[in-house]
Scaffold this motif. Structure first.
Motif, PDB file in Angstrom:
ATOM      1  N   PHE A  95       6.268   4.176  -0.474  1.00  0.00           N
ATOM      2  CA  PHE A  95       5.942   4.204  -1.899  1.00  0.00           C
ATOM      3  C   PHE A  95       6.163   2.805  -2.471  1.00  0.00           C
ATOM      4  CE2 PHE A  95       6.458   8.623  -1.070  1.00  0.00           C
ATOM      5  CZ  PHE A  95       5.806   9.322  -2.082  1.00  0.00           C
ATOM      6  N   CYS A  96       5.192   2.320  -3.215  1.00  0.00           N
ATOM      7  CA  CYS A  96       5.346   1.019  -3.882  1.00  0.00           C
ATOM      8  C   CYS A  96       5.984   1.222  -5.251  1.00  0.00           C
ATOM      9  CB  CYS A  96       3.985   0.338  -4.046  1.00  0.00           C
ATOM     10  SG  CYS A  96       3.195  -0.115  -2.488  1.00  0.00           S
ATOM     11  N   GLU A  97       6.656   0.197  -5.730  1.00  0.00           N
ATOM     12  CA  GLU A  97       7.255   0.240  -7.052  1.00  0.00           C
ATOM     13  C   GLU A  97       6.170   0.383  -8.117  1.00  0.00           C
ATOM     14  OE1 GLU A  97      10.353   0.279  -7.893  1.00  0.00           O
ATOM     15  OE2 GLU A  97      11.487  -0.491  -6.166  1.00  0.00           O
ATOM     16  N   PRO A  98       6.518   0.949  -9.281  1.00  0.00           N
ATOM     17  CA  PRO A  98       5.539   1.016 -10.374  1.00  0.00           C
ATOM     18  C   PRO A  98       5.059  -0.387 -10.738  1.00  0.00           C
ATOM     19  CG  PRO A  98       7.437   2.402 -10.844  1.00  0.00           C
ATOM     20  CD  PRO A  98       7.798   1.593  -9.638  1.00  0.00           C
ATOM     21  N   GLY A  99       3.851  -0.481 -11.197  1.00  0.00           N
ATOM     22  CA  GLY A  99       3.305  -1.786 -11.566  1.00  0.00           C
ATOM     23  C   GLY A  99       2.212  -2.218 -10.619  1.00  0.00           C
ATOM     24  N   ILE A 100       1.557  -3.315 -10.973  1.00  0.00           N
ATOM     25  CA  ILE A 100       0.457  -3.838 -10.171  1.00  0.00           C
ATOM     26  C   ILE A 100       0.968  -4.301  -8.810  1.00  0.00           C
ATOM     27  CG2 ILE A 100      -1.300  -5.642 -10.032  1.00  0.00           C
ATOM     28  CD1 ILE A 100      -1.425  -5.614 -13.064  1.00  0.00           C
ATOM     29  N   VAL A 101       0.243  -3.943  -7.752  1.00  0.00           N
ATOM     30  CA  VAL A 101       0.619  -4.355  -6.395  1.00  0.00           C
ATOM     31  C   VAL A 101      -0.039  -5.702  -6.105  1.00  0.00           C
ATOM     32  CG1 VAL A 101       0.559  -3.753  -3.954  1.00  0.00           C
ATOM     33  CG2 VAL A 101       0.808  -1.954  -5.672  1.00  0.00           C
ATOM     34  N   LYS A 102       0.791  -6.739  -6.012  1.00  0.00           N
ATOM     35  CA  LYS A 102       0.281  -8.083  -5.772  1.00  0.00           C
ATOM     36  C   LYS A 102       0.489  -8.476  -4.307  1.00  0.00           C
ATOM     37  CE  LYS A 102       1.214  -9.490 -10.550  1.00  0.00           C
ATOM     38  NZ  LYS A 102       1.886 -10.464 -11.443  1.00  0.00           N
ATOM     39  N   VAL A 103      -0.064  -9.607  -3.945  1.00  0.00           N
ATOM     40  CA  VAL A 103      -0.055 -10.031  -2.547  1.00  0.00           C
ATOM     41  C   VAL A 103       1.368 -10.216  -2.017  1.00  0.00           C
ATOM     42  CG1 VAL A 103      -0.242 -12.495  -3.086  1.00  0.00           C
ATOM     43  CG2 VAL A 103      -1.085 -11.615  -0.888  1.00  0.00           C
ATOM     44  N   VAL A 106       2.696  -6.944  -0.694  1.00  0.00           N
ATOM     45  CA  VAL A 106       2.128  -6.597   0.613  1.00  0.00           C
ATOM     46  C   VAL A 106       2.773  -7.432   1.718  1.00  0.00           C
ATOM     47  CG1 VAL A 106       0.022  -6.571   2.003  1.00  0.00           C
ATOM     48  CG2 VAL A 106      -0.046  -5.855  -0.390  1.00  0.00           C
ATOM     49  N   ARG A 107       2.984  -8.705   1.447  1.00  0.00           N
ATOM     50  CA  ARG A 107       3.637  -9.574   2.439  1.00  0.00           C
ATOM     51  C   ARG A 107       5.065  -9.118   2.703  1.00  0.00           C
ATOM     52  NH1 ARG A 107       1.402 -15.272  -0.170  1.00  0.00           N
ATOM     53  NH2 ARG A 107      -0.693 -15.196   0.783  1.00  0.00           N
ATOM     54  N   GLY A 108       5.739  -8.681   1.652  1.00  0.00           N
ATOM     55  CA  GLY A 108       7.100  -8.168   1.829  1.00  0.00           C
ATOM     56  C   GLY A 108       7.121  -6.926   2.693  1.00  0.00           C
ATOM     57  N   SER A 114       7.435  -5.101  10.484  1.00  0.00           N
ATOM     58  CA  SER A 114       6.832  -5.826  11.612  1.00  0.00           C
ATOM     59  C   SER A 114       7.294  -5.315  12.968  1.00  0.00           C
ATOM     60  CB  SER A 114       7.126  -7.327  11.495  1.00  0.00           C
ATOM     61  OG  SER A 114       8.533  -7.558  11.512  1.00  0.00           O
ATOM     62  N   GLN A 115       8.479  -4.745  13.040  1.00  0.00           N
ATOM     63  CA  GLN A 115       9.021  -4.267  14.312  1.00  0.00           C
ATOM     64  C   GLN A 115       8.958  -2.741  14.449  1.00  0.00           C
ATOM     65  OE1 GLN A 115       9.858  -6.617  16.540  1.00  0.00           O
ATOM     66  NE2 GLN A 115       9.352  -8.142  14.974  1.00  0.00           N
ATOM     67  N   GLU A 116       8.210  -2.081  13.586  1.00  0.00           N
ATOM     68  CA  GLU A 116       8.186  -0.618  13.582  1.00  0.00           C
ATOM     69  C   GLU A 116       7.309  -0.020  14.690  1.00  0.00           C
ATOM     70  OE1 GLU A 116       9.444   1.765  11.371  1.00  0.00           O
ATOM     71  OE2 GLU A 116      10.352   0.539   9.810  1.00  0.00           O
ATOM     72  N   GLY A 117       6.362  -0.779  15.212  1.00  0.00           N
ATOM     73  CA  GLY A 117       5.465  -0.248  16.230  1.00  0.00           C
ATOM     74  C   GLY A 117       4.578   0.861  15.703  1.00  0.00           C
ATOM     75  N   LEU A 118       3.904   0.598  14.589  1.00  0.00           N
ATOM     76  CA  LEU A 118       3.113   1.621  13.911  1.00  0.00           C
ATOM     77  C   LEU A 118       1.674   1.696  14.407  1.00  0.00           C
ATOM     78  CD1 LEU A 118       4.177   1.025  10.197  1.00  0.00           C
ATOM     79  CD2 LEU A 118       5.092   2.705  11.787  1.00  0.00           C
ATOM     80  N   GLN A 132      -6.432  -9.919  -3.847  1.00  0.00           N
ATOM     81  CA  GLN A 132      -5.698 -10.680  -2.835  1.00  0.00           C
ATOM     82  C   GLN A 132      -4.796  -9.766  -2.017  1.00  0.00           C
ATOM     83  OE1 GLN A 132      -3.800 -13.896  -5.126  1.00  0.00           O
ATOM     84  NE2 GLN A 132      -5.025 -15.348  -3.949  1.00  0.00           N
ATOM     85  N   ALA A 133      -4.169  -8.810  -2.675  1.00  0.00           N
ATOM     86  CA  ALA A 133      -3.311  -7.868  -1.969  1.00  0.00           C
ATOM     87  C   ALA A 133      -4.140  -6.998  -1.025  1.00  0.00           C
ATOM     88  CB  ALA A 133      -2.556  -6.993  -2.963  1.00  0.00           C
ATOM     89  N   SER A 134      -5.332  -6.603  -1.462  1.00  0.00           N
ATOM     90  CA  SER A 134      -6.214  -5.790  -0.623  1.00  0.00           C
ATOM     91  C   SER A 134      -6.629  -6.569   0.628  1.00  0.00           C
ATOM     92  CB  SER A 134      -7.458  -5.363  -1.406  1.00  0.00           C
ATOM     93  OG  SER A 134      -7.113  -4.520  -2.476  1.00  0.00           O
ATOM     94  N   LYS A 135      -6.916  -7.836   0.458  1.00  0.00           N
ATOM     95  CA  LYS A 135      -7.285  -8.676   1.605  1.00  0.00           C
ATOM     96  C   LYS A 135      -6.112  -8.820   2.569  1.00  0.00           C
ATOM     97  CE  LYS A 135     -10.781 -11.353  -0.892  1.00  0.00           C
ATOM     98  NZ  LYS A 135     -11.160 -12.684  -1.456  1.00  0.00           N
ATOM     99  N   ALA A 136      -4.892  -8.912   2.022  1.00  0.00           N
ATOM    100  CA  ALA A 136      -3.706  -9.017   2.870  1.00  0.00           C
ATOM    101  C   ALA A 136      -3.497  -7.739   3.665  1.00  0.00           C
ATOM    102  CB  ALA A 136      -2.479  -9.316   2.004  1.00  0.00           C
ATOM    103  N   VAL A 137      -3.803  -6.603   3.055  1.00  0.00           N
ATOM    104  CA  VAL A 137      -3.677  -5.315   3.747  1.00  0.00           C
ATOM    105  C   VAL A 137      -4.611  -5.266   4.949  1.00  0.00           C
ATOM    106  CG1 VAL A 137      -4.183  -2.849   3.529  1.00  0.00           C
ATOM    107  CG2 VAL A 137      -2.858  -3.991   1.761  1.00  0.00           C
ATOM    108  N   GLU A 138      -5.801  -5.846   4.803  1.00  0.00           N
ATOM    109  CA  GLU A 138      -6.789  -5.825   5.885  1.00  0.00           C
ATOM    110  C   GLU A 138      -6.334  -6.617   7.110  1.00  0.00           C
ATOM    111  OE1 GLU A 138     -10.323  -7.294   4.109  1.00  0.00           O
ATOM    112  OE2 GLU A 138     -10.619  -5.554   2.803  1.00  0.00           O
ATOM    113  N   LEU A 139      -5.317  -7.460   6.957  1.00  0.00           N
ATOM    114  CA  LEU A 139      -4.814  -8.266   8.072  1.00  0.00           C
ATOM    115  C   LEU A 139      -3.786  -7.521   8.918  1.00  0.00           C
ATOM    116  CD1 LEU A 139      -4.402 -11.707   6.240  1.00  0.00           C
ATOM    117  CD2 LEU A 139      -6.321 -10.933   7.653  1.00  0.00           C
ATOM    118  N   PHE A 140      -3.357  -6.343   8.472  1.00  0.00           N
ATOM    119  CA  PHE A 140      -2.392  -5.575   9.252  1.00  0.00           C
ATOM    120  C   PHE A 140      -3.019  -5.185  10.589  1.00  0.00           C
ATOM    121  CE2 PHE A 140      -0.295  -5.584   5.331  1.00  0.00           C
ATOM    122  CZ  PHE A 140       0.963  -4.981   5.418  1.00  0.00           C
TER     123      PHE A 140
END
Length: 227
Positions: A95-103, A106-108, A114-118, A132-140
């Motif tokens: 769950f993300c915190e209330p408010g706009i989700v910025k890049v 997503v980086r946080g 990173s070590q979860e093996g998802l 920008q946040a949406s583009k960062a998500v696409e890099l997962f």
């Protein structure tokens, strides 16, 4: 006699008010929203074949508030689950915190998991997500699904007017196509953005069996291919 009736009347009114107050939700709207959304997500994971104990799904609103409080910490709401048929497949819900989700948000998240093996990540947002946040998500390196919390307050598959949906396995799909001597492109379509397709996390090319039926209609079955 009159006095006795007045006392009984006052007592009855007091009992009525007490009963009425017990039916009222005195907790926060925020905690109620988190509770409903998390329950839907648990049901969603279960319906996708992940191992989710019934005791987690059946937690009451009161029990949820006892554990998480009236202003839940979103980090404490995370859900991690392994697939029943293949425990190497792992899904995580955040769950993300209330408010706009910025890049930077997503980086946080990327740094924390990173070590979860998802194999799959579901992000629940409460406001818009920047481009920008949406583009960062696409890099997962795995699939990421984004849901607005308002889309999870009700389980779409439980609506009484919704037909029953069953996702076919690859073998069942091939048997269906062979039985009717057709190609998947000849089947009626279901868009990837359809609420049912999103609920089950379907991919392009998967086929869903849709069964219609009720008191006023006869049983009717059709199939839809996701596009």
């Amino acid at each position: 006699m009159t006095e006795a009736m007045d006392v009984d009347g006052a007592g009855g009114e007091e009992n009525f008010r007490s009963c009425l107050s017990s039916l009222m939700d005195t907790g926060t709207v925020e905690s109620h929203r988190y509770y409903l959304a998390r329950k839907t997500l648990l049901e969603m994971l279960r319906d996708r074949g992940f191992a989710v104990p019934n005791c987690e799904i059946e937690v009451s609103l009161g029990e949820f508030r006892t554990k998480h409080g009236d202003n839940p910490d979103v980090d404490g709401l995370r859900i991690s689950s392994l697939h029943k048929d293949d425990p190497s497949i792992k899904a995580l819900v955040l769950f993300c915190e209330p408010g706009i989700v910025k890049v930077n948000v997503v980086r946080g998240i990327a740094a924390r998991i990173s070590q979860e093996g998802l194999d799959r990540l579901i992000l629940v947002v409460q406001s818009k997500i920047t481009s920008q946040a949406s583009k960062a998500v696409e890099l997962f390196p795995f699939k990421v699904e984004i849901f607005q919390i308002t889309d999870l307050l009700v389980n779409v598959t439980k609506h009484e007017l919704k037909p029953k949906h069953q996702v076919l396995t690859n073998a069942e799909k091939e048997k269906l196509l062979k039985q009717y001597s057709i190609e998947e492109k000849q089947l009626p379509r279901m868009l990837l953005k359809d609420a049912i397709a999103r609920y089950y996390g379907l991919e392009k090319g998967q086929v869903v069996k849709v069964t219609y039926g009720g008191e006023l209609t006869q049983l009717h079955v059709t199939y839809r291919c996701v596009w």
